[in-house]
Design a protein around this motif. Structure first.
Motif, short mmCIF file in Angstrom:
data_model
loop_
_atom_site.label_atom_id
_atom_site.label_comp_id
_atom_site.label_asym_id
_atom_site.label_seq_id
_atom_site.Cartn_x
_atom_site.Cartn_y
_atom_site.Cartn_z
N PHE A 48 0.85 -1.09 0.00
CA PHE A 48 0.14 0.06 0.08
C PHE A 48 0.96 1.28 0.14
O PHE A 48 0.54 2.34 -0.90
CB PHE A 48 -0.84 -0.14 1.27
N LEU A 49 1.87 1.38 0.74
CA LEU A 49 2.66 2.47 1.09
C LEU A 49 3.66 2.68 -0.34
O LEU A 49 3.51 3.73 -0.76
CB LEU A 49 3.90 2.31 2.07
N GLY A 50 3.98 1.61 -0.95
CA GLY A 50 4.74 1.77 -2.17
C GLY A 50 3.98 2.45 -3.51
O GLY A 50 4.09 3.46 -4.01
N GLU A 51 2.57 1.85 -3.35
CA GLU A 51 1.81 2.30 -4.61
C GLU A 51 1.53 3.73 -4.19
O GLU A 51 1.40 4.56 -5.31
CB GLU A 51 0.64 1.55 -4.40
N ARG A 52 1.09 4.27 -3.08
CA ARG A 52 0.87 5.57 -2.89
C ARG A 52 1.79 6.56 -2.92
O ARG A 52 1.88 7.56 -3.65
CB ARG A 52 0.29 5.66 -1.17
N LEU A 53 3.36 6.21 -2.59
CA LEU A 53 4.35 7.07 -2.83
C LEU A 53 4.53 7.07 -4.21
O LEU A 53 4.97 8.25 -4.70
CB LEU A 53 5.51 6.36 -2.18
N ALA A 54 4.34 5.96 -5.08
CA ALA A 54 4.67 6.10 -6.60
C ALA A 54 3.64 6.96 -7.23
O ALA A 54 3.87 7.68 -8.26
CB ALA A 54 4.47 4.80 -7.43
N GLY A 55 2.38 7.25 -6.68
CA GLY A 55 1.28 8.19 -7.25
C GLY A 55 1.24 9.38 -6.47
O GLY A 55 0.17 9.97 -6.55
N LEU A 56 2.13 9.67 -5.85
CA LEU A 56 1.98 10.77 -5.04
C LEU A 56 1.78 12.07 -5.88
O LEU A 56 0.96 13.00 -5.14
CB LEU A 56 3.58 11.34 -4.37
N GLU A 57 2.23 12.39 -6.85
CA GLU A 57 1.92 13.67 -7.53
C GLU A 57 0.35 13.62 -7.87
O GLU A 57 -0.08 14.69 -7.93
CB GLU A 57 2.82 13.54 -8.98
N GLU A 58 -0.06 12.58 -8.49
CA GLU A 58 -1.62 12.16 -8.74
C GLU A 58 -2.39 12.46 -7.55
O GLU A 58 -3.26 13.38 -7.39
CB GLU A 58 -2.15 10.85 -9.59
N ILE A 59 -2.08 11.91 -6.32
CA ILE A 59 -2.94 12.27 -5.12
C ILE A 59 -2.96 13.63 -4.72
O ILE A 59 -3.73 14.07 -4.20
CB ILE A 59 -2.00 11.24 -3.96
N LYS A 60 -1.66 14.40 -4.69
CA LYS A 60 -1.76 15.91 -4.37
C LYS A 60 -2.59 16.46 -5.49
O LYS A 60 -3.14 17.52 -5.05
CB LYS A 60 -0.17 16.19 -4.48
N ALA A 61 -2.26 16.10 -6.69
CA ALA A 61 -3.22 17.12 -7.52
C ALA A 61 -4.63 17.12 -7.49
O ALA A 61 -5.26 17.99 -7.88
CB ALA A 61 -2.61 16.69 -9.24
N ASN A 62 -5.02 15.90 -7.13
CA ASN A 62 -6.44 15.67 -6.97
C ASN A 62 -7.00 15.68 -5.54
O ASN A 62 -8.21 15.28 -5.26
CB ASN A 62 -6.88 14.10 -7.42
N GLY A 63 -6.19 16.18 -4.45
CA GLY A 63 -6.60 16.38 -3.20
C GLY A 63 -6.94 15.12 -2.60
O GLY A 63 -8.15 15.39 -1.87
N ALA A 64 -6.57 14.07 -2.82
CA ALA A 64 -6.76 12.86 -2.23
C ALA A 64 -5.82 12.48 -1.05
O ALA A 64 -6.19 11.35 -0.66
CB ALA A 64 -6.60 11.55 -2.98
N GLY A 65 -5.39 13.28 -0.42
CA GLY A 65 -4.64 13.31 0.66
C GLY A 65 -5.13 12.57 1.84
O GLY A 65 -4.79 11.75 2.55
N ALA A 66 -6.44 13.41 2.09
CA ALA A 66 -7.08 12.73 3.34
C ALA A 66 -7.62 11.67 3.12
O ALA A 66 -7.50 10.78 4.05
CB ALA A 66 -8.43 13.81 3.43
N TYR A 67 -7.98 11.00 1.98
CA TYR A 67 -8.50 9.60 1.71
C TYR A 67 -6.99 8.68 2.11
O TYR A 67 -7.47 7.85 2.68
CB TYR A 67 -9.05 9.57 0.47
N VAL A 68 -5.98 9.14 1.57
CA VAL A 68 -5.07 8.13 1.42
C VAL A 68 -4.69 8.09 3.03
O VAL A 68 -4.27 6.76 3.53
CB VAL A 68 -3.92 8.82 0.75
#
Length: 573
Positions: free
Chosen positions: A196-216
């Motif tokens: 889970f951690l590896g996937e989220r770190l790999a997609g960090l740019e998309e997570i930040k751009a789409n405001g998904a930080g709280a969900y993550v």
């Protein structure tokens, strides 16, 4: 399973293992001898023995203690060396095994999970290799030695100690069996967390751009909560060994005091022997504590041994049983009624086409139509469900994988740069490639000025993207293929737009790459399509159009004709 891993890890270190065994055995004998010397000292002092006897007994005790401490230091150093050598050997073998597994299996695993398997689980086994077997064996020998000495003192004392030791070992082993399944579950959840951690770190740019930080973060805390619960349960079950040990020693002291007092009052043992009984019970704490500690570590190691064993037992669906060799020179490619799907999802259906040696095929199609799957089947990253894929007239399944992939060079859209020097990245860590050849290839591809601007030239360390633009990274991937000089080239053209100067460099590099070779190009631009000899259009996993580019380009109503007359620079997908 444990025996197989021990043989694999320690088999090549027989001299070290033998030396470690001698040190541990010698330490056990010294531990047995020290209380015997003190018994002699106490009895001699009580009877008013000669001063020189007392002095020699005291000096002997101090000497034995000093030698035992030196042996412990040497044993610790040697056991760590043995353990980490065995662990690194196993980690290498496990990593190589994972690399040989088919791509379909890897698609079902996350990068984080595989890291935890290859590194985390193997690290947890380090103690199993370095200390567990030898320390447990040495401590069991020490226990048996104490029982044997006490049998010479009095049969009843020896029998009582033997029953006590057997009961203690049985109880500790039972507690270990209770905890192991919980450590297996904990290791599994730990691997999933790293995935889970590896996937989220790999997609960090998309997570930040789409405001998904709280969900993550919410998912992060949920997974951490599950991991905490599993590890806490395993830890509590494992720590049951500690109160069991305390209770056992309380029982042991009661037994010694009662039995020793009775025998001493009856004149059957001396005061020195009475001390020996207490000393051996106290000495018993060391082996049992160590065995308890080793059992706790073994609970974790057992879970890792099981998981590593499961991974080693996985067989690749990618069979490497071919014996035929490919012909020399340019290679033709043929797909004959090929059917393929990922699981139940059909991707290719009855695909047939042929590329003559030395010709270039441009493959067009929308995203998901099966273009990339064609190249994966050529490289045997997957096997067709039906039909045949042939290179040079030979079914790829009949060719050894090393032979097949050695004749095919591939440039992908997503260029992977590794942490290493420019030379390492261009040669893919092959030290045999001459420096002059590397420099010539980079100059030919238009990267000469870039290379000369680097502070240490080919020895400049690249970190991640290495500060390279997308175009420069793509040209580096071309250089990798040029250095291999394959007979067949697969080019998955980058779909991203580049600046005009870089576009020209890429176009020139593509022309040079395709010259004199059979090539398959997954094209995204009409400018690239104009370089190819034949065109294949894939729609919904089927061949929608195939033929010579010049013919299709001038055939009104063909798919290629429509694309060219629509004035679209970006072609399908």
């Amino acid at each position: 399973m444990y025996g197989a891993f021990l043989k694999k890890g320690l088999g090549a270190q027989k001299a070290r293992v033998a030396s470690l065994g001698i040190l541990l055995l010698g330490g056990a004998l010294l531990q047995l001898g020290s209380p015997l010397v003190l018994r002699k000292y106490i009895d001699a002092a009580k009877l008013g023995g000669a001063l020189d006897v007392l002095v020699w007994a005291a000096l002997l005790f101090l000497a034995l203690t000093a030698v035992r401490q030196i042996g412990q230091v040497a044993g610790t150093y040697l056991s760590e060396q043995v353990g980490w050598t065995a662990t690194n050997r196993l980690r290498t073998e496990l990593f190589l095994h994972a690399l040989r597994l088919d791509l379909g299996w890897h698609k079902e695993k996350t990068a984080g999970e595989m890291m935890e398997r290859v590194d985390g689980d193997v690290t947890a086994m380090a103690n199993f290799f370095s200390r567990f077997v030898l320390k447990v064996a040495a401590n069991v020998l020490l226990l048996l030695g104490m029982v044997a000495v006490l049998f010479t003192v009095d049969l009843r004392v020896g029998a009582a100690f033997l029953l006590f030791v057997c009961g203690a070992l049985w109880l500790l082993n039972r507690i270990r069996e209770i905890a192991v399944p919980h450590w297996v579950a904990a290791r599994k959840v730990n691997a999933e967390f790293y995935g889970f951690l590896g996937e989220r770190l790999a997609g960090l740019e998309e997570i930040k751009a789409n405001g998904a930080g709280a969900y993550v973060m919410k998912r992060f805390f949920e997974r951490m909560s599950v991991l905490l619960g599993k590890e806490r349960t395993a830890y509590v079950r494992g720590r049951a060994l500690w109160p069991a040990t305390v209770g056992l020693f309380a029982l042991g002291y009661v037994m010694v005091f009662a039995l020793g007092s009775w025998l001493y009052e009856g004149g059957r043992i001396t005061l020195g022997t009475f001390y020996l009984l207490f000393a051996y019970v106290e000495l018993l704490r060391g082996p049992l504590d160590q065995i308890t500690e080793e059992m706790q570590d073994f609970q974790k190691a057992a879970a890792s041994v099981k998981r590593v064993g499961e991974l080693m037992a996985v067989e690749s669906r990618e069979r490497d049983e071919g014996e035929l060799t490919l012909p020399k020179g340019q290679l033709g490619v043929a797909f004959e009624a090929v059917e393929f799907g990922y699981g139940s999802e059909a991707v290719l259906q009855g695909v047939s086409f042929a590329v003559q040696p030395g010709r270039t095929l441009g493959v067009l199609g929308r995203t998901g139509s099966g273009k990339t799957t064609l190249t994966r089947l050529l490289l045997r990253l997957y096997e067709p469900n039906a039909g045949a894929v042939k290179v040079g007239g030979v079914d790829v399944r009949a060719v050894p994988l090393q032979e097949l992939r050695g004749k095919i060079g591939m440039v992908t859209q997503d260029v992977r740069l590794f942490r290493g020097t420019v030379r390492d990245n261009v040669t893919l860590f092959d030290p045999e490639v001459p420096v002059e050849q590397i420099v010539d290839v980079l100059e030919e591809l238009g990267l000469g000025a870039w290379l000369r601007s680097l502070p240490q030239g080919l020895d400049t360390l690249l970190e991640g993207s290495g500060g390279l633009s997308a175009g420069e990274a793509q040209l580096l991937s071309f250089a990798r293929v040029f250095l291999r000089d394959p007979a067949l080239v697969i080019l998955d053209e980058a779909s991203s737009r580049l600046d005009p100067a870089t576009e020209r460099l890429i176009e020139q590099a593509v022309r040079k790459l395709l010259a004199g070779r059979t090539a398959i190009v997954i094209a995204h631009r009409l400018s690239t399509v104009r370089m190819v000899d034949d065109v294949l259009v894939i729609e919904d996993g089927r061949v929608a159009e195939f033929g010579e580019r010049e013919v299709l380009s001038h055939t009104e109503g063909s798919r290629l004709w429509h694309l060219e007359h629509a004035g679209m620079e970006e072609v399908l997908g």
